[in-house]
Structures are given as C-alpha cells and as structure tokens.
Design an enzyme around this catalytic site. Structure first.
Site, PDB file in Angstrom:
ATOM      1  N   SER A  63      -3.142   4.473   5.387  1.00 50.44           N
ATOM      2  CA  SER A  63      -2.491   5.187   6.495  1.00 50.44           C
ATOM      3  C   SER A  63      -3.496   5.860   7.437  1.00 50.44           C
ATOM      4  O   SER A  63      -3.176   6.148   8.580  1.00 50.44           O
ATOM      5  CB  SER A  63      -1.569   6.277   5.932  1.00 50.44           C
ATOM      6  OG  SER A  63      -2.355   7.288   5.310  1.00 50.44           O
ATOM      7  N   SER A  70      -1.174   8.153  -0.504  1.00 49.91           N
ATOM      8  CA  SER A  70      -1.204   8.932  -1.749  1.00 49.91           C
ATOM      9  C   SER A  70      -0.482  10.263  -1.564  1.00 49.91           C
ATOM     10  O   SER A  70      -0.288  10.725  -0.435  1.00 49.91           O
ATOM     11  CB  SER A  70      -2.651   9.203  -2.163  1.00 49.91           C
ATOM     12  OG  SER A  70      -3.334   7.999  -2.381  1.00 49.91           O
ATOM     13  N   ALA A  94       0.845  -1.202   0.000  1.00 49.38           N
ATOM     14  CA  ALA A  94       0.000   0.000   0.000  1.00 49.38           C
ATOM     15  C   ALA A  94       0.878   1.250   0.000  1.00 49.38           C
ATOM     16  O   ALA A  94       2.055   1.192   0.365  1.00 49.38           O
ATOM     17  CB  ALA A  94      -0.896  -0.004   1.236  1.00 49.38           C
ATOM     18  N   THR A  95       0.312   2.363  -0.417  1.00 49.43           N
ATOM     19  CA  THR A  95       1.022   3.646  -0.358  1.00 49.43           C
ATOM     20  C   THR A  95       0.085   4.696   0.223  1.00 49.43           C
ATOM     21  O   THR A  95      -1.135   4.603   0.056  1.00 49.43           O
ATOM     22  CB  THR A  95       1.443   4.146  -1.770  1.00 49.43           C
ATOM     23  OG1 THR A  95       0.276   4.234  -2.581  1.00 49.43           O
ATOM     24  CG2 THR A  95       2.447   3.236  -2.430  1.00 49.43           C
TER      25      THR A  95
HETATM   26  N1  SAH Z   1      -6.077   6.571   1.127  1.00 50.25           N
HETATM   27  C1  SAH Z   1      -4.959   5.720   1.480  1.00 50.25           C
HETATM   28  C2  SAH Z   1      -4.553   4.924   0.264  1.00 50.25           C
HETATM   29  C3  SAH Z   1      -3.852   3.672   0.614  1.00 50.25           C
HETATM   30  S1  SAH Z   1      -3.362   2.725  -0.846  1.00 50.25           S
HETATM   31  C4  SAH Z   1      -3.808   6.607   1.959  1.00 50.25           C
HETATM   32  O1  SAH Z   1      -3.595   7.651   1.354  1.00 50.25           O
HETATM   33  O2  SAH Z   1      -3.111   6.226   2.903  1.00 50.25           O
HETATM   34  C5  SAH Z   1      -4.843   1.868  -1.210  1.00 50.25           C
HETATM   35  C6  SAH Z   1      -5.391   1.028  -0.096  1.00 50.25           C
HETATM   36  O3  SAH Z   1      -6.505   0.300  -0.581  1.00 50.25           O
HETATM   37  C7  SAH Z   1      -4.402  -0.014   0.446  1.00 50.25           C
HETATM   38  O4  SAH Z   1      -4.245   0.235   1.820  1.00 50.25           O
HETATM   39  C8  SAH Z   1      -5.084  -1.348   0.150  1.00 50.25           C
HETATM   40  O5  SAH Z   1      -4.829  -2.325   1.164  1.00 50.25           O
HETATM   41  C9  SAH Z   1      -6.544  -0.945   0.092  1.00 50.25           C
HETATM   42  N2  SAH Z   1      -7.413  -1.844  -0.668  1.00 50.25           N
HETATM   43  C10 SAH Z   1      -7.154  -2.434  -1.867  1.00 50.25           C
HETATM   44  N3  SAH Z   1      -8.206  -3.212  -2.232  1.00 50.25           N
HETATM   45  C11 SAH Z   1      -9.144  -3.106  -1.241  1.00 50.25           C
HETATM   46  C12 SAH Z   1     -10.436  -3.686  -1.047  1.00 50.25           C
HETATM   47  N4  SAH Z   1     -10.971  -4.542  -1.927  1.00 50.25           N
HETATM   48  N5  SAH Z   1     -11.108  -3.342   0.068  1.00 50.25           N
HETATM   49  C13 SAH Z   1     -10.583  -2.486   0.990  1.00 50.25           C
HETATM   50  N6  SAH Z   1      -9.364  -1.929   0.867  1.00 50.25           N
HETATM   51  C14 SAH Z   1      -8.644  -2.231  -0.248  1.00 50.25           C
END
Ligand code: SAH
Length: 223
Positions: free
Chosen positions: A89, A60, A57-58
């Site tokens: 996060s 954004s 994960a990142t």
């Molecule tokens: N808004 C967050 C983005 C994190 S990256 C930030 O800025 O910190 C995208 C996230 O989506 C990851 O943490 C990943 O684990 C989550 N993700 C991916 N597929 C998913 C799903 N089907 N259901 C819930 N979360 C999901």
C-alpha cells in the site's frame, strides 16, 4: 487484543496504540499521526487489523507497523537511507520517510507492478507524500525484494513486509555497519519477527521476536 486500539479517526487510532503501549516513542507517534491511514487502506482504515489491498497482498495491521518503526527507530535519523521490501500500500514507506526527514530516503521495493502504482498513487494523495515523492524522499521500484536493491545500498535500516523463507544474505550485505534489519521469517510452518543487527565492526546478530502472520515473500506471480 489488537482491536482495542481501533479508533474513529487516524488520531484516535494512534492515541489508542500509544495508550495500549504499542507505540512507546514520541517520534513514532508523531510520524504515524502525520500519515493518514485512510490514504492507504481501502476500508476501515482506523481499525487495528490487516486489510486486503488486492493482488494477494494486505496492508499490515497498525500495531505491526508501529512495532517495525519502534524497533528500527535508532537507525531512522534525519538523512538516513532505508529500504522497505514488499511496500504494498505504501503506508509504512511513507511513515519511514517521515522519520528520516529531512534529507533521508526510503526505497519501496514491490514485485507486483499494480502495487508499485498503488503505493505511488496513495502516497501522492497528501501534500506531504507528494513533496516526498517529488524531492526524492521516497522512491518506489519494481524488483524482487529477496535481492534487496543494491543500486542504493548500504541502508541504515531495512524492513521486510512479507515472510521470508530464510535470511537472505543479500539483505544483510546491504545493511550499513551499524544497521538494523526487521523481517518476518518462516520456519517450521511458523513465522517470527527477527531483528538482525550489524554492528560497527561488521558482526551480525539475529534476535528472534514475536510470532506473526505475514503474506509470503515469493516469486512474482505470473499474471
Ligand atoms: N508493508 C506492506 C505489506 C504488503 S503485504 C503494507 O503494509 O502495505 C506484502 C507485500 O510483499 C505484497 O505487496 C507482496 O506483493 C510483496 N512481495 C511478496 N514477495 C515479494 C518479493 N519477492 N519482492 C518484492 N515484493 C514482494
């Protein structure tokens, strides 16, 4: 040119985003000034770039968080109910919660348990975050975000932080009328932000916006 907005402090980062036209609305600026990105990004928190947070994960980039808030702002009124899918996060979940204070609620949906805990722990680093967690302004849940979170629907605003393979009908169904959904969608190996509006009469419109690069919205990994 996103790097141009980087700063030495949270305040400098947000001021630079505003100076470069990436934050236009005062309420968004105030909310982003109120949430220290250092509580959420493990290194170089005041750089305008995405950062890895583990578990594929990142967090954004700040300019993408700003773009999401700017777009959803008309629906982020005090008392509004918001869904943040792929909360990672927890940074944007907290900023959105600041925007719907007092009386609002943001549900952060994440499908990786350690990230549910990371979002919770990060939010609890500040007094404002702890207050939101303790008073029901923020709730993190572990679930498949492609299904939304029907338990607390309908939502004034829904944000999706991972690129979806299509327009998940469950998410559109869980929008209030009126309401707005901001999500990256993958089509032909490219990703674009779509802004999906449900009008008061229930009519749904989809507007294609900027090209982006997000982590995919997927099945939960088998650990
Ligand atoms: N808004 C967050 C983005 C994190 S990256 C930030 O800025 O910190 C995208 C996230 O989506 C990851 O943490 C990943 O684990 C989550 N993700 C991916 N597929 C998913 C799903 N089907 N259901 C819930 N979360 C999901």
């Amino acid at each position: 040119m996103a790097w141009r907005s980087s700063g030495a402090t949270n305040e400098a980062l947000v001021e630079n985003l505003a100076r470069n036209g990436l934050i236009k609305q005062e309420r968004v600026k105030k909310a982003m000034l109120g949430v220290d990105r250092a509580h959420y990004a493990p290194y170089a928190p005041y750089e305008d770039s995405p950062q890895t947070i583990g578990h594929r994960a990142t967090i954004s980039a700040p300019h993408m968080h700003a773009a999401a808030c700017e777009s959803l702002l008309p629906y982020l009124r005090p008392g509004a109910r918001v869904l943040d899918i792929g909360s990672g996060s927890g940074y944007l979940t907290h900023v959105l919660a600041e925007l719907v204070k007092p009386g609002g609620k943001v549900v952060g949906v994440e499908h990786i348990q350690p990230l549910v805990e990371m979002g919770t722990g990060n939010t609890r680093k500040s007094a404002e975050g702890r207050d939101l967690m303790d008073n029901g302004g923020i709730r993190y849940v572990k679930a498949d975000g492609r299904l939304g979170w029907p338990q607390e629907a309908p939502y004034d605003a829904i944000h999706v932080g991972a690129a979806a393979a299509g327009f998940h009908q469950a998410l559109i169904d869980q929008l209030k009328a009126p309401g707005r959904l901001f999500m990256p969608v993958e089509e032909d190996h490219m990703q674009h932000i779509y802004v999906i509006d449900k009008k008061e009469d229930g009519t749904v419109t989809k507007t294609k916006d900027m090209g982006v690069r997000y982590v995919p919205l997927t099945d939960a990994p088998i650990d």
